[in-house]
Design an enzyme around this catalytic site. Structure first.
Site, PDB file in Angstrom:
ATOM      1  N   ASP A  51       0.846  -1.208   0.000  1.00 39.51           N
ATOM      2  CA  ASP A  51       0.000   0.000   0.000  1.00 39.51           C
ATOM      3  C   ASP A  51       0.879   1.255   0.000  1.00 39.51           C
ATOM      4  OD1 ASP A  51       0.854  -0.137   2.627  1.00 39.51           O
ATOM      5  OD2 ASP A  51      -1.135   0.086   3.521  1.00 39.51           O
ATOM      6  N   SER A  52       2.221   1.050   0.009  1.00 38.40           N
ATOM      7  CA  SER A  52       3.148   2.158  -0.245  1.00 38.40           C
ATOM      8  C   SER A  52       2.901   2.736  -1.638  1.00 38.40           C
ATOM      9  CB  SER A  52       4.597   1.675  -0.121  1.00 38.40           C
ATOM     10  OG  SER A  52       4.794   0.506  -0.893  1.00 38.40           O
ATOM     11  N   ASP A  90      -1.183  -6.174  -0.417  1.00 43.49           N
ATOM     12  CA  ASP A  90      -1.290  -5.488   0.869  1.00 43.49           C
ATOM     13  C   ASP A  90      -2.725  -5.001   1.049  1.00 43.49           C
ATOM     14  OD1 ASP A  90      -0.132  -4.565   3.149  1.00 43.49           O
ATOM     15  OD2 ASP A  90       1.063  -2.999   2.182  1.00 43.49           O
ATOM     16  N   LYS A 120      -1.367  -9.368   2.814  1.00 42.55           N
ATOM     17  CA  LYS A 120      -0.627  -8.914   3.997  1.00 42.55           C
ATOM     18  C   LYS A 120      -1.541  -8.007   4.807  1.00 42.55           C
ATOM     19  CE  LYS A 120       2.832  -5.660   3.905  1.00 42.55           C
ATOM     20  NZ  LYS A 120       2.241  -4.609   4.765  1.00 42.55           N
ATOM     21  N   GLU A 122      -1.621  -5.583   8.544  1.00 41.10           N
ATOM     22  CA  GLU A 122      -0.808  -4.985   9.609  1.00 41.10           C
ATOM     23  C   GLU A 122      -1.438  -5.270  10.973  1.00 41.10           C
ATOM     24  OE1 GLU A 122      -0.121  -0.799   8.939  1.00 41.10           O
ATOM     25  OE2 GLU A 122       0.760  -1.152   6.960  1.00 41.10           O
ATOM     26  N   GLU A 189       8.987  -4.259  10.639  1.00 45.92           N
ATOM     27  CA  GLU A 189       9.365  -2.935  10.120  1.00 45.92           C
ATOM     28  C   GLU A 189       9.895  -2.026  11.223  1.00 45.92           C
ATOM     29  OE1 GLU A 189       6.621  -1.123   7.397  1.00 45.92           O
ATOM     30  OE2 GLU A 189       7.706   0.778   7.397  1.00 45.92           O
TER      31      GLU A 189
HETATM   32  O1  KIV Z   1       3.499  -1.101   1.633  1.00 42.34           O
HETATM   33  C1  KIV Z   1       4.678  -1.515   1.657  1.00 42.34           C
HETATM   34  O2  KIV Z   1       5.471  -1.258   0.761  1.00 42.34           O
HETATM   35  C2  KIV Z   1       5.086  -2.320   2.801  1.00 42.34           C
HETATM   36  C3  KIV Z   1       6.523  -2.722   2.872  1.00 42.34           C
HETATM   37  C4  KIV Z   1       7.396  -1.577   3.150  1.00 42.34           C
HETATM   38  C5  KIV Z   1       6.736  -3.815   3.833  1.00 42.34           C
HETATM   39  O3  KIV Z   1       4.293  -2.625   3.625  1.00 42.34           O
END
Ligand code: KIV
Length: 278
Positions: A51-52, A90, A120, A122, A189
């Site tokens: 989600d980056s 994510d 993924k 969190e 992280e």
């Molecule tokens: O969203 C992302 O890129 C991440 C990674 C930095 C682990 O969660």
């Protein structure tokens, strides 16, 4: 005669095996088809559709605004470029926290529409029940503890986690609960190296993937834009290693194109189509 070993498809079982054998796991984020294809061909183990994307693709200041629809679109594009790597999607902010039903519906979309092989989420021990339900539905899960960017407002900034006894024991307990719930891997992280090392050796089957968590994790992840220099100049965390500096290359290509168009030297006759008539 040297025998070239054919690269096999990476699955969640491959990741578990890699942890057992002590083979380090390489993970990069990807958000589009072409980059995913290049990273896959380079031999990456996991393509994480992070989600980056909110920050590095869409220009938001945090990961909070990105939607399910946008993340599913990025995931489908990455999956079309994937051949051997494991694609992990994510789950965005509030796509899994409200209820198990919401989490299952949204995680299911990543597999059904995005062609991802895992999701993924969190959060620590408080997310273990959600992880368990997703896995019961056939959806493999990567956990994520430490500095979890969707909770940035609670952390009050990018602060290194696992430095105090209380923080260390919350993180260790969380990782153990996520392993018990069935996570095949967990991102660690921005965390003290000693805490990440303790978690990595405490987990029997779940692989740890570090980012700013030191060298003792089972694998490492970085954001693709960051390693290529496609980031804000002031964003240079200590853990980031840059492998290329693309901005000057892109700017130079754009400037030369602009010059060629303005001078009339592009397109040439060879770059144009004739009518075919003599
Ligand atoms: O969203 C992302 O890129 C991440 C990674 C930095 C682990 O969660």
């Amino acid at each position: 005669m040297s025998v070239v070993k054919k690269r096999e498809k990476v699955t969640v079982s491959t990741i578990t095996r890699m942890k057992a054998r002590g083979n380090k796991i390489a993970v990069l984020t990807a958000y589009d088809y072409f980059t995913a294809r290049l990273l896959d061909q380079a031999g990456i183990d996991i393509l994480l559709v992070g989600d980056s994307a909110a920050n590095v693709i869409h220009g938001y200041a945090s990961t909070l605004p990105i939607s399910m629809d946008i993340m599913v679109g990025h995931t489908a594009a990455v999956s079309r470029g994937r051949e051997k790597a494991l694609v992990v999607a994510d789950m965005p902010f509030l796509s899994y926290q409200p209820s198990h039903k919401t989490a299952i519906r949204n995680a299911g979309r990543f597999l059904a529409e995005g062609n991802a092989e895992a999701v993924k989420i969190e959060g620590g021990i408080e997310m273990a029940a959600t992880v368990k339900r997703l896995i019961e539905c056939g959806i493999p899960v990567m956990g994520h503890v430490g500095l979890t960017p969707q909770s940035i407002n609670r952390f009050g900034g990018p602060k290194v986690q696992g430095k105090t006894d209380a923080s260390r024991s919350y993180l260790v307990e969380s990782a153990l609960a996520l392993e018990e719930a069935g996570c095949f891997s967990i991102v660690l992280e921005l965390m003290a190296s000693e805490t990440a090392a303790e978690i990595t050796s405490a987990l029997k089957t779940t692989a740890t993937i570090g980012i700013g968590a030191g060298p003792h994790c089972d694998g490492q992840v970085l954001v693709i834009n960051d390693i290529l220099g496609l980031r804000e100049p002031e964003f240079k965390p200590r853990f980031l290693r840059e492998y290329a500096d693309l901005p000057p290359i892109i700017s130079d290509a754009a400037r030369r194109f602009i010059d060629d168009v303005r001078s009339g030297s592009y397109p040439s006759d060879n770059e144009s189509f004739g009518s075919g008539k003599p």
